[in-house]
Scaffold this active site. Structure first.
Site, PDB file in Angstrom:
ATOM      1  N   TYR A 117       0.816  -1.219   0.000  1.00  0.00           N
ATOM      2  CA  TYR A 117       0.000   0.000   0.000  1.00  0.00           C
ATOM      3  C   TYR A 117       0.851   1.272   0.000  1.00  0.00           C
ATOM      4  CZ  TYR A 117      -3.634  -3.254   1.701  1.00  0.00           C
ATOM      5  OH  TYR A 117      -4.497  -4.307   1.874  1.00  0.00           O
ATOM      6  N   LEU A 256     -17.755  -3.515   2.872  1.00  0.00           N
ATOM      7  CA  LEU A 256     -18.809  -2.693   2.273  1.00  0.00           C
ATOM      8  C   LEU A 256     -18.937  -2.978   0.779  1.00  0.00           C
ATOM      9  CD1 LEU A 256     -17.917   0.710   4.006  1.00  0.00           C
ATOM     10  CD2 LEU A 256     -19.314  -1.170   4.880  1.00  0.00           C
ATOM     11  N   ILE A 297     -12.574  -4.738   8.755  1.00  0.00           N
ATOM     12  CA  ILE A 297     -11.697  -3.576   8.538  1.00  0.00           C
ATOM     13  C   ILE A 297     -12.261  -2.658   7.448  1.00  0.00           C
ATOM     14  CG2 ILE A 297      -9.569  -4.563   9.449  1.00  0.00           C
ATOM     15  CD1 ILE A 297      -8.816  -5.326   6.540  1.00  0.00           C
ATOM     16  N   LYS A 299     -12.865   0.567   5.204  1.00  0.00           N
ATOM     17  CA  LYS A 299     -11.941   1.628   4.803  1.00  0.00           C
ATOM     18  C   LYS A 299     -12.714   2.897   4.452  1.00  0.00           C
ATOM     19  CE  LYS A 299      -9.486   3.991   1.479  1.00  0.00           C
ATOM     20  NZ  LYS A 299      -9.964   4.828   0.336  1.00  0.00           N
ATOM     21  N   SER A 300     -12.247   4.025   4.952  1.00  0.00           N
ATOM     22  CA  SER A 300     -12.760   5.328   4.548  1.00  0.00           C
ATOM     23  C   SER A 300     -11.695   6.368   4.868  1.00  0.00           C
ATOM     24  CB  SER A 300     -14.068   5.673   5.275  1.00  0.00           C
ATOM     25  OG  SER A 300     -14.525   6.962   4.885  1.00  0.00           O
ATOM     26  N   ARG A 305     -17.624   9.341   8.178  1.00  0.00           N
ATOM     27  CA  ARG A 305     -17.942   7.976   7.760  1.00  0.00           C
ATOM     28  C   ARG A 305     -17.166   6.956   8.579  1.00  0.00           C
ATOM     29  NH1 ARG A 305     -18.313   8.244   1.107  1.00  0.00           N
ATOM     30  NH2 ARG A 305     -20.244   9.464   1.012  1.00  0.00           N
ATOM     31  N   ASN A 309     -19.018   4.011  10.373  1.00  0.00           N
ATOM     32  CA  ASN A 309     -18.666   2.626  10.063  1.00  0.00           C
ATOM     33  C   ASN A 309     -18.320   1.801  11.302  1.00  0.00           C
ATOM     34  OD1 ASN A 309     -19.041   3.212   7.367  1.00  0.00           O
ATOM     35  ND2 ASN A 309     -16.866   3.286   6.857  1.00  0.00           N
TER      36      ASN A 309
END
Length: 365
Positions: A117, A256, A297, A299-300, A305, A309
Site C-alpha cells: 500500500y 462494504l 476492517i 476503509k474510509s 464515515r 462505520n
C-alpha cells in the site's frame, strides 16, 4: 525508516496537532460504558456467529479517547480488536495519516496496512499524531507477493516494514496473497519470525480452502488469521466453516463491497434494515459482519464515515440477520484478488522458476 522510537513511544507531537485536536472534540461525544465481549474466543475453540453486543466506548486513559468494541482471541491467545481501519488505496501522505488519526479518536484500535500500500510510514505518523502509545494500537501489515523468493527475502521484507512503521514488532503479519508462490518456504519463515518476537501472530490473506489444506498436509501449523473479501453479498460460509474447524479467525476486507451494492432509494433489504435501526447501510453491513464473529476492517478517508462505520449503538435482530444472509449472491468487489483463493496448491506451494512469465504477475491486494 522514519526515525520513530520503538515500543511505547508513539508520543504526541506538535505537528498537525490542530487536526487531531479538532477530531478529539468530536470523538469526545462517544458514549462511555462498561465494555462487553461476545464469545469470540478461538483459543478455546468458540466463536460467536449469531449475536454480538452493542459496541460501546471504553473509558480512555492518560487523556486519550476510549476505545470501541470487543476483541477476538486468536488460537495462541493474542487478542485482536474486532473493528479495524482498512487503508488499501488510502493515498500516501495526509490522506492516510488523517484517516488513522480520525479512526483512533473515534475508538478504533486496529489499523490494517501493507507494504504494497506504500503507506506504512503514514500509519505510524497517524498513530503518533493522535497521541497514542505503540501498545495502544494493534497493527497488521503484509508480506508482498514479490518478496516470496527466499526465506531471507521474507525476513528482509518484515525488517523493512518494521523500519517504516517505526517499531520492532507488528501484532499481525500476513502473507498478502498466495500468488507469490513458494509457500512451503515462506510460511515456515513467517512462523520463525513470530517465534523470534518480530510478529505477535502470523496469518494469510486471499487463501482458499485447498491452499489451507495444502499447508496442513505439509505438516505445518495453521495460520491464525485468513483475511479475505467478505461482505453481505459474498458471505463465504464454506471458508468460514473451514476456519472454524481449524481455529482460524476470519478477517473481512472490503466489508462494504466498495459501496457497489448500496441502494440509492433505500428500498433494498439492507436499506430497509438500515432505516429500522436508524443507521447507514454501510454501518449495517459492518454490524452484520461483527455479529457473525468476523474481524472487520472497513476503509474510509472521511472522519464522519469512519465514525459511522464503527457500527456502534445498535444490534441486529435474528430476523434482520437472516434477511441479510439472504443477500448472499457471490458478488466480488475485488475479483482479481479473490481469484487467488482458487490457485492450485501444486502451483503456489513451489517457487516460481526464474525467468518465468508468471514471476512478474504477483498481485497487490
Amino acid at each position: 525508516g522514519i526515525g520513530l522510537p520503538i515500543h511505547d513511544s508513539f508520543a504526541a507531537v506538535d505537528a498537525h496537532a490542530s487536526y487531531a485536536d479538532a477530531l478529539a472534540t468530536e470523538a469526545s461525544s462517544l458514549v462511555v460504558a462498561a465494555p462487553q465481549r461476545p464469545n469470540n474466543d478461538l483459543a478455546n475453540g468458540s466463536l460467536a456467529t449469531e449475536s454480538c453486543p452493542v459496541f460501546v466506548a471504553q473509558a480512555g486513559t492518560n487523556g486519550r479517547p476510549g476505545r470501541l468494541g470487543s476483541d477476538v482471541k486468536l488460537r495462541r491467545g493474542v487478542e485482536v480488536p474486532q473493528l479495524g481501519l482498512g487503508t488499501f488505496l488510502s493515498k500516501t501522505g495526509s490522506e492516510c495519516r488523517n484517516a488513522v488519526v480520525a479512526a483512533l479518536l473515534a475508538g478504533y484500535r486496529h489499523i490494517d496496512t501493507a507494504a504494497a500500500y506504500k503507506n506504512e510510514e503514514d500509519v505510524a505518523s497517524g498513530i503518533r499524531e493522535a497521541g497514542f502509545l505503540r501498545s495502544d494500537v494493534f497493527i497488521t501489515t503484509k508480506l508482498q507477493a514479490n518478496e516470496h523468493g527466499s526465506a531471507e527475502q521474507v525476513r528482509s521484507a518484515l525488517d523493512a516494514s518494521l523500519q517504516r512503521l517505526g517499531t520492532d514488532y507488528v501484532d499481525l503479519f500476513l502473507i498478502h496473497n498466495p500468488k507469490g508462490c513458494n509457500l512451503l518456504e515462506v510460511w515456515p519463515t513467517m512462523l520463525e519470525l513470530r517465534d523470534k518476537g518480530l510478529a505477535r501472530s502470523v496469518g494469510i490473506s486471499n487463501f482458499g480452502i485447498e491452499q489451507l489444506k495444502g499447508l496442513k498436509a505439509a505438516g505445518l501449523e495453521a495460520p491464525e488469521v485468513n483475511q479475505i473479501e467478505l461482505h453481505c453479498w459474498w458471505q463465504q460460509w464454506d471458508v468460514v466453516e473451514y476456519h472454524r474447524q481449524e481455529g482460524i479467525a476470519t478477517m473481512a476486507y472490503s466489508p462494504l463491497a466498495r459501496g457497489q451494492r448500496f441502494s440509492t432509494t433505500g428500498d433494498s433489504v439492507l436499506g430497509k434494515v438500515a432505516r429500522d435501526v436508524a443507521a447507514t447501510e454501510a454501518a449495517v453491513a459492518v454490524r452484520w459482519s461483527l455479529q457473525c464473529g468476523h474481524i472487520v476492517i472497513p476503509k474510509s478517508k472521511d472522519p464522519h464515515r469512519i465514525q459511522q462505520n464503527a457500527a456502534d449503538g445498535f444490534v441486529l435482530s435474528e430476523a434482520q440477520m437472516a434477511k441479510i444472509r439472504g443477500l448472499d449472491c457471490g458478488f466480488k468487489s475485488m475479483a482479481a484478488s479473490s481469484r487467488c483463493m482458487e490457485l492450485p496448491w501444486d502451483q503456489v506451494s513451489k517457487p516460481i522458476p526464474e525467468g518465468s512469465v508468471d514471476a512478474g504477475k504477483r498481485g497487490r491486494r
